[in-house]
Design a protein around this motif. Structure first.
Motif, PDB file in Angstrom:
ATOM      1  N   ARG A 227       0.964  -1.002   0.089  1.00 31.27           N
ATOM      2  CA  ARG A 227       0.168   0.037  -0.047  1.00 31.27           C
ATOM      3  C   ARG A 227       1.015   1.331   0.036  1.00 31.27           C
ATOM      4  NH1 ARG A 227      -5.388   0.733   1.951  1.00 31.27           N
ATOM      5  NH2 ARG A 227      -5.937   2.800   2.472  1.00 31.27           N
ATOM      6  N   ALA A 228       0.511   2.351  -0.817  1.00 31.95           N
ATOM      7  CA  ALA A 228       1.335   3.613  -0.973  1.00 31.95           C
ATOM      8  C   ALA A 228       0.470   4.450  -1.292  1.00 31.95           C
ATOM      9  CB  ALA A 228       2.535   3.444  -1.796  1.00 31.95           C
ATOM     10  N   THR A 229       0.842   5.876  -1.211  1.00 38.25           N
ATOM     11  CA  THR A 229      -0.158   7.048  -1.724  1.00 38.25           C
ATOM     12  C   THR A 229       0.555   7.275  -3.089  1.00 38.25           C
ATOM     13  OG1 THR A 229       1.356   8.368  -0.614  1.00 38.25           O
ATOM     14  CG2 THR A 229      -0.734   7.703   0.490  1.00 38.25           C
ATOM     15  N   LEU A 230      -0.279   7.718  -4.152  1.00 39.29           N
ATOM     16  CA  LEU A 230       0.194   8.008  -5.634  1.00 39.29           C
ATOM     17  C   LEU A 230       0.877   9.131  -5.547  1.00 39.29           C
ATOM     18  CD1 LEU A 230      -0.720   6.095  -7.978  1.00 39.29           C
ATOM     19  CD2 LEU A 230      -2.418   7.719  -8.501  1.00 39.29           C
ATOM     20  N   ASP A 231       0.809   9.993  -4.714  1.00 40.86           N
ATOM     21  CA  ASP A 231       1.683  11.290  -4.916  1.00 40.86           C
ATOM     22  C   ASP A 231       3.070  10.809  -4.461  1.00 40.86           C
ATOM     23  OD1 ASP A 231       0.917  10.801  -2.200  1.00 40.86           O
ATOM     24  OD2 ASP A 231       1.640  12.703  -1.772  1.00 40.86           O
ATOM     25  N   LEU A 232       3.261   9.909  -3.463  1.00 45.37           N
ATOM     26  CA  LEU A 232       4.673   9.375  -3.287  1.00 45.37           C
ATOM     27  C   LEU A 232       5.228   8.570  -4.293  1.00 45.37           C
ATOM     28  CD1 LEU A 232       4.465   8.527   0.514  1.00 45.37           C
ATOM     29  CD2 LEU A 232       5.467  10.829  -0.801  1.00 45.37           C
ATOM     30  N   VAL A 233       4.309   8.018  -5.152  1.00 46.13           N
ATOM     31  CA  VAL A 233       4.772   7.180  -6.179  1.00 46.13           C
ATOM     32  C   VAL A 233       5.313   7.867  -7.306  1.00 46.13           C
ATOM     33  CG1 VAL A 233       4.247   5.421  -8.020  1.00 46.13           C
ATOM     34  CG2 VAL A 233       3.296   5.039  -5.792  1.00 46.13           C
ATOM     35  N   ALA A 234       4.617   9.075  -7.571  1.00 47.81           N
ATOM     36  CA  ALA A 234       5.108  10.121  -8.648  1.00 47.81           C
ATOM     37  C   ALA A 234       6.296  10.726  -8.180  1.00 47.81           C
ATOM     38  CB  ALA A 234       3.508  11.153  -8.700  1.00 47.81           C
ATOM     39  N   ARG A 235       6.340  11.315  -6.977  1.00 45.82           N
ATOM     40  CA  ARG A 235       7.578  11.953  -6.410  1.00 45.82           C
ATOM     41  C   ARG A 235       8.778  11.086  -6.826  1.00 45.82           C
ATOM     42  NH1 ARG A 235       6.365  16.912  -4.521  1.00 45.82           N
ATOM     43  NH2 ARG A 235       4.210  17.123  -3.869  1.00 45.82           N
ATOM     44  N   GLY A 236       8.731   9.833  -6.339  1.00 42.13           N
ATOM     45  CA  GLY A 236       9.803   8.833  -6.265  1.00 42.13           C
ATOM     46  C   GLY A 236      10.258   8.438  -7.756  1.00 42.13           C
ATOM     47  N   ALA A 237       9.296   8.541  -8.777  1.00 44.46           N
ATOM     48  CA  ALA A 237       9.699   8.518 -10.193  1.00 44.46           C
ATOM     49  C   ALA A 237      10.524   9.724 -10.772  1.00 44.46           C
ATOM     50  CB  ALA A 237       8.451   8.197 -10.902  1.00 44.46           C
ATOM     51  N   VAL A 238      10.097  11.058 -10.124  1.00 43.40           N
ATOM     52  CA  VAL A 238      10.791  12.128 -10.605  1.00 43.40           C
ATOM     53  C   VAL A 238      12.052  12.194 -10.040  1.00 43.40           C
ATOM     54  CG1 VAL A 238      10.758  14.731 -10.248  1.00 43.40           C
ATOM     55  CG2 VAL A 238       8.589  13.575 -10.914  1.00 43.40           C
ATOM     56  N   ALA A 239      12.220  11.604  -8.875  1.00 44.05           N
ATOM     57  CA  ALA A 239      13.692  11.605  -8.157  1.00 44.05           C
ATOM     58  C   ALA A 239      14.437  10.571  -8.875  1.00 44.05           C
ATOM     59  CB  ALA A 239      13.416  11.288  -6.593  1.00 44.05           C
ATOM     60  N   LEU A 240      14.036   9.752  -9.537  1.00 44.74           N
ATOM     61  CA  LEU A 240      14.664   8.727 -10.144  1.00 44.74           C
ATOM     62  C   LEU A 240      15.188   9.159 -11.483  1.00 44.74           C
ATOM     63  CD1 LEU A 240      15.637   5.809 -10.409  1.00 44.74           C
ATOM     64  CD2 LEU A 240      13.460   4.977 -11.511  1.00 44.74           C
ATOM     65  N   VAL A 241      14.298   9.817 -12.218  1.00 43.76           N
ATOM     66  CA  VAL A 241      14.430  10.062 -13.712  1.00 43.76           C
ATOM     67  C   VAL A 241      15.329  11.655 -13.811  1.00 43.76           C
ATOM     68  CG1 VAL A 241      13.526  10.754 -15.781  1.00 43.76           C
ATOM     69  CG2 VAL A 241      12.466   8.816 -14.274  1.00 43.76           C
ATOM     70  N   LEU A 242      14.878  12.512 -12.806  1.00 44.58           N
ATOM     71  CA  LEU A 242      15.410  13.762 -12.837  1.00 44.58           C
ATOM     72  C   LEU A 242      16.156  14.377 -11.686  1.00 44.58           C
ATOM     73  CD1 LEU A 242      12.644  15.486 -15.138  1.00 44.58           C
ATOM     74  CD2 LEU A 242      14.983  14.865 -16.015  1.00 44.58           C
ATOM     75  N   PRO A 243      16.964  13.633 -11.222  1.00 41.01           N
ATOM     76  CA  PRO A 243      17.376  13.718  -9.724  1.00 41.01           C
ATOM     77  C   PRO A 243      18.066  15.039  -9.507  1.00 41.01           C
ATOM     78  CG  PRO A 243      18.931  12.281 -10.946  1.00 41.01           C
ATOM     79  CD  PRO A 243      17.568  12.497 -11.697  1.00 41.01           C
ATOM     80  N   GLY A 244      18.758  15.611 -10.285  1.00 35.60           N
ATOM     81  CA  GLY A 244      19.411  16.872 -10.211  1.00 35.60           C
ATOM     82  C   GLY A 244      18.721  17.990 -10.933  1.00 35.60           C
ATOM     83  N   ASP A 245      17.509  17.656 -11.726  1.00 40.86           N
ATOM     84  CA  ASP A 245      16.914  18.709 -12.722  1.00 40.86           C
ATOM     85  C   ASP A 245      15.563  19.001 -12.275  1.00 40.86           C
ATOM     86  OD1 ASP A 245      17.162  20.441 -14.769  1.00 40.86           O
ATOM     87  OD2 ASP A 245      16.695  18.956 -16.218  1.00 40.86           O
ATOM     88  N   SER A 246      15.032  18.307 -11.279  1.00 41.37           N
ATOM     89  CA  SER A 246      13.559  18.112 -11.036  1.00 41.37           C
ATOM     90  C   SER A 246      12.959  19.622 -10.851  1.00 41.37           C
ATOM     91  CB  SER A 246      12.993  17.472  -9.925  1.00 41.37           C
ATOM     92  OG  SER A 246      13.832  17.855  -8.773  1.00 41.37           O
TER      93      SER A 246
END
Length: 375
Positions: A227-246
């Protein structure tokens, strides 16, 4: 379904009790006509599936050509035997055959996939459907069992799982070394160093991916559901793809904390694939939102890039399809959106893509809320 077709007035004015040109009795239902004209040996003409007729006690009373080819017994050899003969000894001890018949009698039909035994003792991977046959009064008269041999498909899946385990194992070695180097850097840099923290998070994600690949190969098709919340799923994906440019590329719009249950790592990977496309095909801001609709929980990713040709919108999610606007210098192999579609389908969700060439693309992923799944 066959329907008698009147061809002239005399055919239409046949006396009561007469028959039409096709031999159909007046007033006879089309299904009855079909049954009457169907060859009595129709099931023997089906050789890709085993069709086994059982009486109410589970004893074989009918046997088609497909059953002989798949299981190895002739009809004379097997009629009168109990169908438990086709199961492994351990399955018979566990009562699997009787349990399947009981389920078919209770629910009308039952499906099962597993190992079955041929006449020569070899085993094959079978998909089985058992349907109860009832009288007009509802009494169970017997069962029809349809069996398909899926051994070759099982072997291919096992080979793929073995390859996946090997890949995951080989991936873990350099990632483990990378994490060791990061630990050494941590001794030289401040504990709160931003780039070190981002690199550590990325390495942890790689380790989680490798472990998930190994788990997936070992427990397919079931994956760990969390179980998770969708906002954390999205933020985790952003941190993965654009860690220094988000901060410069990504704009977070509405970010509702909607609970979801499923393969959280898979969902994050799916959103990351969408974000990678948005970052690759646009130079402007990428807007990310999470919100709720009647369909459930939604993640939306919008960019202002080159867009997708209208004729490619339906095929762009197919594996290997990159669309006619793709440039050879873009990189990629056309599997990102295909993998997104698979993850969304596994979560009983919906993937939607809208795009206008030269204006941008919007991708939405809708999955059921955790509360809806628990009802």
């Amino acid at each position: 379904m066959f329907h008698p077709v009147p061809v002239n007035a005399s055919a239409q004015s046949s006396p009561p009790g007469g028959s039409g040109l096709d031999g159909t009795a007046r007033g006879e239902r089309p299904l009855a006509t079909f049954r009457r004209v169907l060859p009595t040996d129709w099931d023997d003409q089906v050789d890709q599936f085993a069709i086994v007729k059982l009486d109410g006690g589970g004893f074989v009373r009918g046997w088609n050509l497909g059953a002989e080819l798949i299981k190895g017994y002739t009809e004379d050899e097997i009629v009168g035997s109990h169908f438990s003969r086709f199961y492994r000894e351990e399955d018979r001890r566990r009562g699997v055959p009787d349990s399947l018949l009981a389920s078919a009698q209770r629910d009308g039909h039952v499906e099962d996939t597993g190992w079955r035994v041929r006449k020569d003792g070899t085993e094959f991977w079978a998909r089985v459907t058992i349907s109860a046959i009832r009288s007009d009064q509802g009494q169970v008269l017997g069962f029809v069992k349809i069996v398909r041999d899926l051994t070759s498909e099982k072997q291919a899946a096992d080979e793929q799982a073995a390859l996946q385990r090997t890949f995951a194992h080989d991936l873990l070695s350099p990632v483990t070394a990378l994490r060791g180097y990061l630990d050494l850097l941590a001794d030289e840099l401040p504990a709160d160093h931003r780039l070190l923290r981002l690199a550590s998070e990325a390495s942890e994600h790689l380790v989680a991916m490798a472990q998930a690949l190994m788990t997936d190969a070992a427990t397919r098709p079931e994956r760990e559901r969390r179980r998770a919340t969708l906002d954390l799923v999205a933020r985790g994906a952003v941190a993965l793809v654009l860690p220094g440019d988000s901060t410069g590329r990504v704009v977070f719009g509405r970010m509702d904390a909607i609970p979801v249950t499923g393969d959280v790592l898979g969902l994050r990977r799916a959103v990351a694939n969408v974000l990678e496309n948005a970052a690759k095909y646009s130079d402007d801001e990428i807007t990310v939102e999470t919100y709720e609709t009647d369909e459930g929980a939604v993640i939306s990713v919008s960019d202002r890039g080159r867009g997708i040709h209208p004729d490619d919108l339906h095929s762009i999610v197919e594996e290997g399809e990159r669309g006619r606007f793709a440039d050879p210098h873009d990189g990629g192999s056309g599997i990102g959106l295909a993998s997104v579609q698979r993850v969304v389908t596994e979560h009983h969700g919906v993937l939607r893509i809208t795009s206008e060439p030269g204006v941008g693309t919007r991708v939405t992923i809708s999955v059921p809320r955790a509360d809806d799944l628990e009802l």
